[in-house]
Design a protein around this motif. Structure first.
Motif, PDB file in Angstrom:
ATOM      1  N   PRO A 191     -18.182  36.413   1.798  1.00 20.71           N
ATOM      2  CA  PRO A 191     -16.809  36.469   2.332  1.00 20.71           C
ATOM      3  C   PRO A 191     -16.739  36.875   3.794  1.00 20.71           C
ATOM      4  O   PRO A 191     -15.733  36.607   4.456  1.00 20.71           O
ATOM      5  N   TYR A 192     -17.779  37.491   4.314  1.00 20.72           N
ATOM      6  CA  TYR A 192     -17.729  37.964   5.700  1.00 20.72           C
ATOM      7  C   TYR A 192     -18.162  36.892   6.699  1.00 20.72           C
ATOM      8  O   TYR A 192     -18.155  37.124   7.912  1.00 20.72           O
ATOM      9  N   VAL A 193     -18.570  35.705   6.234  1.00 22.24           N
ATOM     10  CA  VAL A 193     -19.051  34.636   7.106  1.00 22.24           C
ATOM     11  C   VAL A 193     -18.031  33.502   7.118  1.00 22.24           C
ATOM     12  O   VAL A 193     -17.618  33.012   6.064  1.00 22.24           O
ATOM     13  N   LEU A 194     -17.639  33.076   8.308  1.00 24.62           N
ATOM     14  CA  LEU A 194     -16.678  31.987   8.467  1.00 24.62           C
ATOM     15  C   LEU A 194     -17.295  30.862   9.283  1.00 24.62           C
ATOM     16  O   LEU A 194     -17.853  31.089  10.359  1.00 24.62           O
ATOM     17  N   GLN A 195     -17.201  29.642   8.753  1.00 25.93           N
ATOM     18  CA  GLN A 195     -17.538  28.401   9.450  1.00 25.93           C
ATOM     19  C   GLN A 195     -18.995  28.325   9.882  1.00 25.93           C
ATOM     20  O   GLN A 195     -19.310  27.802  10.952  1.00 25.93           O
ATOM     21  N   ASP A 196     -19.910  28.836   9.060  1.00 26.86           N
ATOM     22  CA  ASP A 196     -21.324  28.572   9.284  1.00 26.86           C
ATOM     23  C   ASP A 196     -21.652  27.211   8.676  1.00 26.86           C
ATOM     24  O   ASP A 196     -20.834  26.617   7.971  1.00 26.86           O
ATOM     25  N   ASN A 197     -22.856  26.683   8.927  1.00 29.26           N
ATOM     26  CA  ASN A 197     -23.210  25.387   8.373  1.00 29.26           C
ATOM     27  C   ASN A 197     -23.627  25.508   6.904  1.00 29.26           C
ATOM     28  O   ASN A 197     -23.595  26.588   6.320  1.00 29.26           O
ATOM     29  N   CYS A 198     -24.044  24.388   6.328  1.00 33.12           N
ATOM     30  CA  CYS A 198     -24.255  24.332   4.884  1.00 33.12           C
ATOM     31  C   CYS A 198     -25.357  25.270   4.410  1.00 33.12           C
ATOM     32  O   CYS A 198     -25.277  25.833   3.320  1.00 33.12           O
ATOM     33  N   CYS A 199     -26.396  25.440   5.220  1.00 35.09           N
ATOM     34  CA  CYS A 199     -27.517  26.297   4.820  1.00 35.09           C
ATOM     35  C   CYS A 199     -27.434  27.694   5.421  1.00 35.09           C
ATOM     36  O   CYS A 199     -28.414  28.446   5.353  1.00 35.09           O
ATOM     37  N   MET A 200     -26.318  28.030   6.040  1.00 36.62           N
ATOM     38  CA  MET A 200     -26.136  29.361   6.647  1.00 36.62           C
ATOM     39  C   MET A 200     -27.235  29.645   7.670  1.00 36.62           C
ATOM     40  O   MET A 200     -27.781  30.752   7.749  1.00 36.62           O
ATOM     41  N   CYS A 201     -27.559  28.640   8.476  1.00 38.02           N
ATOM     42  CA  CYS A 201     -28.656  28.791   9.443  1.00 38.02           C
ATOM     43  C   CYS A 201     -28.327  29.819  10.515  1.00 38.02           C
ATOM     44  O   CYS A 201     -29.200  30.596  10.936  1.00 38.02           O
ATOM     45  N   HIS A 202     -27.075  29.825  11.016  1.00 38.80           N
ATOM     46  CA  HIS A 202     -26.691  30.792  12.052  1.00 38.80           C
ATOM     47  C   HIS A 202     -26.834  32.222  11.528  1.00 38.80           C
ATOM     48  O   HIS A 202     -27.387  33.103  12.211  1.00 38.80           O
ATOM     49  N   THR A 203     -26.330  32.449  10.327  1.00 40.47           N
ATOM     50  CA  THR A 203     -26.403  33.792   9.741  1.00 40.47           C
ATOM     51  C   THR A 203     -27.844  34.194   9.481  1.00 40.47           C
ATOM     52  O   THR A 203     -28.228  35.353   9.676  1.00 40.47           O
ATOM     53  N   ALA A 204     -28.673  33.244   9.054  1.00 39.39           N
ATOM     54  CA  ALA A 204     -30.082  33.541   8.817  1.00 39.39           C
ATOM     55  C   ALA A 204     -30.781  33.953  10.109  1.00 39.39           C
ATOM     56  O   ALA A 204     -31.569  34.911  10.125  1.00 39.39           O
ATOM     57  N   ALA A 205     -30.507  33.233  11.196  1.00 36.77           N
ATOM     58  CA  ALA A 205     -31.108  33.594  12.483  1.00 36.77           C
ATOM     59  C   ALA A 205     -30.613  34.958  12.945  1.00 36.77           C
ATOM     60  O   ALA A 205     -31.376  35.770  13.487  1.00 36.77           O
ATOM     61  N   LEU A 206     -29.336  35.230  12.731  1.00 40.47           N
ATOM     62  CA  LEU A 206     -28.760  36.525  13.110  1.00 40.47           C
ATOM     63  C   LEU A 206     -29.474  37.672  12.390  1.00 40.47           C
ATOM     64  O   LEU A 206     -29.855  38.676  13.007  1.00 40.47           O
ATOM     65  N   LYS A 207     -29.676  37.517  11.094  1.00 40.24           N
ATOM     66  CA  LYS A 207     -30.351  38.563  10.325  1.00 40.24           C
ATOM     67  C   LYS A 207     -31.801  38.719  10.760  1.00 40.24           C
ATOM     68  O   LYS A 207     -32.328  39.837  10.839  1.00 40.24           O
ATOM     69  N   THR A 208     -32.449  37.589  11.071  1.00 46.38           N
ATOM     70  CA  THR A 208     -33.858  37.634  11.441  1.00 46.38           C
ATOM     71  C   THR A 208     -34.050  38.339  12.779  1.00 46.38           C
ATOM     72  O   THR A 208     -34.972  39.150  12.941  1.00 46.38           O
ATOM     73  N   ILE A 209     -33.194  38.051  13.741  1.00 44.79           N
ATOM     74  CA  ILE A 209     -33.343  38.640  15.075  1.00 44.79           C
ATOM     75  C   ILE A 209     -33.032  40.130  15.058  1.00 44.79           C
ATOM     76  O   ILE A 209     -33.748  40.940  15.658  1.00 44.79           O
ATOM     77  N   THR A 210     -31.960  40.510  14.384  1.00 41.38           N
ATOM     78  CA  THR A 210     -31.510  41.901  14.426  1.00 41.38           C
ATOM     79  C   THR A 210     -32.119  42.764  13.329  1.00 41.38           C
ATOM     80  O   THR A 210     -32.103  43.996  13.433  1.00 41.38           O
ATOM     81  N   GLY A 211     -32.616  42.142  12.249  1.00 41.12           N
ATOM     82  CA  GLY A 211     -33.116  42.911  11.120  1.00 41.12           C
ATOM     83  C   GLY A 211     -32.020  43.504  10.253  1.00 41.12           C
ATOM     84  O   GLY A 211     -32.279  44.395   9.432  1.00 41.12           O
ATOM     85  N   LEU A 212     -30.792  43.017  10.402  1.00 41.65           N
ATOM     86  CA  LEU A 212     -29.667  43.533   9.620  1.00 41.65           C
ATOM     87  C   LEU A 212     -29.688  42.979   8.200  1.00 41.65           C
ATOM     88  O   LEU A 212     -30.186  41.874   7.943  1.00 41.65           O
ATOM     89  N   THR A 213     -29.126  43.733   7.298  1.00 38.64           N
ATOM     90  CA  THR A 213     -28.923  43.278   5.921  1.00 38.64           C
ATOM     91  C   THR A 213     -27.454  42.945   5.720  1.00 38.64           C
ATOM     92  O   THR A 213     -26.609  43.228   6.588  1.00 38.64           O
ATOM     93  N   GLU A 214     -27.134  42.364   4.577  1.00 40.58           N
ATOM     94  CA  GLU A 214     -25.746  41.994   4.310  1.00 40.58           C
ATOM     95  C   GLU A 214     -24.834  43.212   4.305  1.00 40.58           C
ATOM     96  O   GLU A 214     -23.663  43.121   4.675  1.00 40.58           O
ATOM     97  N   GLU A 215     -25.343  44.356   3.895  1.00 45.29           N
ATOM     98  CA  GLU A 215     -24.524  45.567   3.860  1.00 45.29           C
ATOM     99  C   GLU A 215     -24.129  46.028   5.255  1.00 45.29           C
ATOM    100  O   GLU A 215     -23.128  46.742   5.424  1.00 45.29           O
ATOM    101  N   ASN A 216     -24.895  45.625   6.273  1.00 49.56           N
ATOM    102  CA  ASN A 216     -24.611  46.062   7.641  1.00 49.56           C
ATOM    103  C   ASN A 216     -23.753  45.068   8.419  1.00 49.56           C
ATOM    104  O   ASN A 216     -23.399  45.351   9.565  1.00 49.56           O
ATOM    105  N   ILE A 217     -23.450  43.927   7.843  1.00 49.65           N
ATOM    106  CA  ILE A 217     -22.654  42.920   8.542  1.00 49.65           C
ATOM    107  C   ILE A 217     -21.228  42.966   8.020  1.00 49.65           C
ATOM    108  O   ILE A 217     -20.982  42.784   6.827  1.00 49.65           O
ATOM    109  N   THR A 218     -20.293  43.212   8.906  1.00 49.10           N
ATOM    110  CA  THR A 218     -18.882  43.328   8.531  1.00 49.10           C
ATOM    111  C   THR A 218     -18.141  42.005   8.634  1.00 49.10           C
ATOM    112  O   THR A 218     -17.342  41.648   7.763  1.00 49.10           O
TER     113      THR A 218
END
Length: 697
Positions: free
Chosen positions: A339-366
């Motif tokens: 629910p916290y992700v809006l308008q990413d692509n089908c495989c959530m590639c942007h969100t995956a790259a974001l998590k990989t670069i920052t090391g954040l988990t889903e609990e840390n993303i608002t």
């Protein structure tokens, strides 16, 4: 030089632009003529083996050779005349227009002759036995000619310039290019049409109409009163690059004799520099404790993560794919997405790259949104437990919509509590900051994150367009969150007025790397560069084709020391030649510190500068530059510690210093001026200097 006028029409080409294309045409036509002549002589007996039409075949080939020969001679003469004179001295090339007319008129019988040959061939008026060479040669000749004719037509369409160049209505008419004047309105309408043609298939939203008008106004203010073609600008950039390289050599020699000289990057300020509009006073208060290199490196990861997968994959596709794999959520478009992700692509590639670069988990993303329109930029909100901050990271330029936001470069008033009067900022980024602020208020992403982590601070960051938006957003949110901090990586130079820039010194840290163009880019610096271009073109004593050939050589093999020692392409300005053809004395050459004209032959260009005339000075200031714009906050400057000949401009060791705003007031011409803006280059530079800073402490 002024654009060429032929057939009472203006073209985007100069009279000295026919040397290299002409040489190419001469070589092609000479080779083709030799081939036709040789085959005609050696295979003349083949014509007797034609069942009918042998005389027509001979006639066609003889006519083709005559037309090729005459055209070849005219083209050679055109090349010779086009190579005469210098870039701005057009008198030796005054016959080029007449020769070009003759060359174009020769195309009429060539078209007619080949059309006639095509008719003969299609109607079987020429029929020869199989295996003869001449009919094949006839077909090849016609194909070549019709391809050439098509290319000429395309070239005419591209080179035709619909921009009118009427003369001034009066010698003292200083408002002839104002936005409200008929000519000013003509330029704005013309550039608006060009923007719409470029973007008509990709940009359709409620902000596009206003944005196109704003962008058209900016381009019109830059190009409306100069008469140069693209090759002139390319030659000027080569000359400016040579001049800067010479200054760097002199500075390096001085540093060898005085090791205590500070590091700097030469700005060729001596070439046609406009009179200064003032600079920010040095801030006497100490730098805040939180402005550290290591902290900047940490938050640069968030700024880069805001771009998603494109920059993360750049240059390391296979390795980056492996890194992203564990965070991908394939087919999320048909499943329940977070629910916290809006308008990413089908495989959530942007969100995956974001998590990989920052090391954040889903609990840390608002909150994450990749919604992107003009004035509406993607951003995300995350909780950084490592530093105890809630982070708002805003994406930089990654789409055509973002580019339009960047180009809306007029300044507009920034109204928010706590700022002094007279605070102005980049118009497009003010609109983008208002959009982000509205989304944050609607979603309560920041407020809820701060409630979840009691005692955490607020950090706003971004790179490029995201950096400028972050600075304005930080100023708007500071009344509600007084302790917030802003890290602006490679922010645009035309971002803040003097009052706004001074107000951001306590809560904004800017980071600039090497020769990065964007932090030096503003309407003021663009107009300054424009005058430098006019100055070096005015003083260059070499023909344009030589300058461009040197530029190609330097691009492939670099600028050698011998080239710098033998290069004499930039000399002192001529006193009897105006800087701008239609400036009506608005700018003059003077000796530095004296106000007197330069003594020809006695001074180098380092001793000469260009200043406004005293009469009605403010009316001569170009549009949109009335309010000088500056970088925000305190500036950390990363400088490559190896020369450009030893490194590639993107990797290696870096030095750093806390810079002054005046260091970034003028654009540097460098092969790395774009590469040093890349977010991964900024991240690598900060990683290197952060290690140095930690070792020194």
């Amino acid at each position: 030089m002024p654009a060429l006028v032929v057939f009472q029409q203006r073209w985007r080409i100069g009279s000295d632009d026919f040397v290299i294309p002409g040489i190419i045409e001469v070589l092609v036509r000479a080779g083709w003529l030799g081939l036709v002549l040789a085959l005609f002589i050696h295979h003349e007996s083949d014509t007797s083996r034609c069942s009918h039409g042998s005389d027509l075949l001979r006639l066609f080939l003889v006519g083709a050779m005559v037309l090729l020969g005459v055209t070849l001679i005219v083209t050679i003469i055109l090349v010779i005349f086009s190579s005469r004179g210098t870039i701005m001295n057009t008198e030796p090339r005054k016959r080029v227009a007449d020769l070009l007319v003759i060359r174009v008129l020769l195309g009429v019988p060539e078209i007619a002759w080949n059309a006639m040959g095509l008719v003969w061939l299609l109607n079987n008026q020429v029929s020869c036995e199989e295996g003869t060479v001449l009919p094949i040669l006839m077909k090849a000749l016609m194909i070549y000619t019709w391809v050439a004719i098509g290319l000429i037509i395309i070239g005419i369409m591209l080179l035709f310039d619909s921009m009118k160049r009427p003369s001034r209505q009066g010698a003292n008419d200083n408002n002839y290019l104002m936005e409200s004047s008929p000519l000013g309105a003509h330029y704005i309408n013309l550039w608006e049409k060009r923007c719409r043609v470029l973007c008509c298939f990709t940009i359709r939203d409620e902000n596009s109409s206003e944005a196109f008008k704003n962008v058209a106004d900016v381009f019109a203010s830059l190009f409306e009163d100069i008469d140069l073609v693209a090759s002139d600008v390319a030659a000027a950039l080569v000359l400016l690059r040579l001049k800067r390289k010479q200054e760097e050599r002199r500075e390096e020699s001085r540093r060898k004799t005085n090791l205590h000289l500070p590091l700097s990057r030469s700005s060729t300020a001596s070439i046609g520099a406009l009179e200064s509009e003032g600079d920010l006073p040095q801030q006497q208060c100490p730098r805040p404790e939180w402005m550290k290199v290591g902290t900047a490196y940490h938050f640069m990861k968030f700024a880069m993560a805001s771009y998603g997968w494109p920059w993360f994959m750049y240059g390391r596709f296979c390795r980056a794919t492996c890194y992203l794999w564990k965070n991908l959520q394939c087919c999320s478009c048909v499943r329940h997405s977070p629910p916290y992700v809006l308008q990413d692509n089908c495989c959530m590639c942007h969100t995956a790259a974001l998590k990989t670069i920052t090391g954040l988990t889903e609990e840390n993303i608002t909150y994450i949104t990749f919604h992107n329109k003009i004035y509406e930029v993607p951003f995300f909100v995350a909780i950084d437990d490592d530093t105890g901050n809630v982070v708002v990271a805003i994406r930089g330029t990654l789409s055509l919509q973002d580019a339009i936001t960047d180009l809306t470069a007029q300044c507009t008033h920034v109204e928010c509590e706590g700022l002094p009067d007279g605070c102005f900022a980049h118009k497009g980024m003010v609109h983008a900051a208002k959009f982000v602020l509205q989304r944050l208020e609607e979603t309560r992403a920041v407020a809820d994150a701060l409630l979840a982590r009691n005692g955490y601070g607020l950090v706003i960051t971004g790179h490029s367009l995201g950096a400028g938006t972050a600075v304005v957003l930080a100023a708007m949110m500071r009344p509600q969150y007084p302790g917030l901090k802003c890290f602006a990586f490679s922010p645009p130079g035309g971002l803040c007025s003097k009052e706004f820039a001074l107000a951001t010194k306590s809560f904004v840290m800017s980071v600039i790397v090497g020769d990065d163009l964007v932090p030096r880019l503003s309407l003021n610096s663009l107009h300054d560069l424009r005058h430098k271009i006019m100055c070096v073109l005015d003083t260059c004593k070499q023909p344009k084709y030589r300058v461009l050939a040197q530029g190609c050589w330097y691009m492939l093999f670099g600028i050698s020391l011998s080239s710098l020692n033998t290069s004499c392409t930039v000399e002192s300005p001529s006193q009897d030649r105006p800087l701008l053809d239609n400036s009506s004395g608005s700018y003059t050459y003077v000796r530095k510190g004296s106000g007197h004209p330069p003594l020809m032959g006695k001074e180098s260009l380092d001793d000469v500068q260009v200043v406004f005339s005293n009469e009605d000075r403010r009316s001569q200031v170009p549009r949109h530059t009335e309010v000088p714009m500056f970088l925000p906050g305190r500036v950390l400057y990363c400088i490559p510690s190896v020369s450009e000949e030893e490194g590639d401009g993107s990797a290696g060791h870096w030095d750093y210093q806390w810079g002054e705003v005046k260091q970034f007031s003028q654009i540097l011409i460098s092969p790395f001026m774009l590469r040093h803006h890349f977010p991964q280059v900024v991240l690598a530079a900060l990683e290197d200097v952060a290690k140095q800073a930690s070792e020194s402490t």
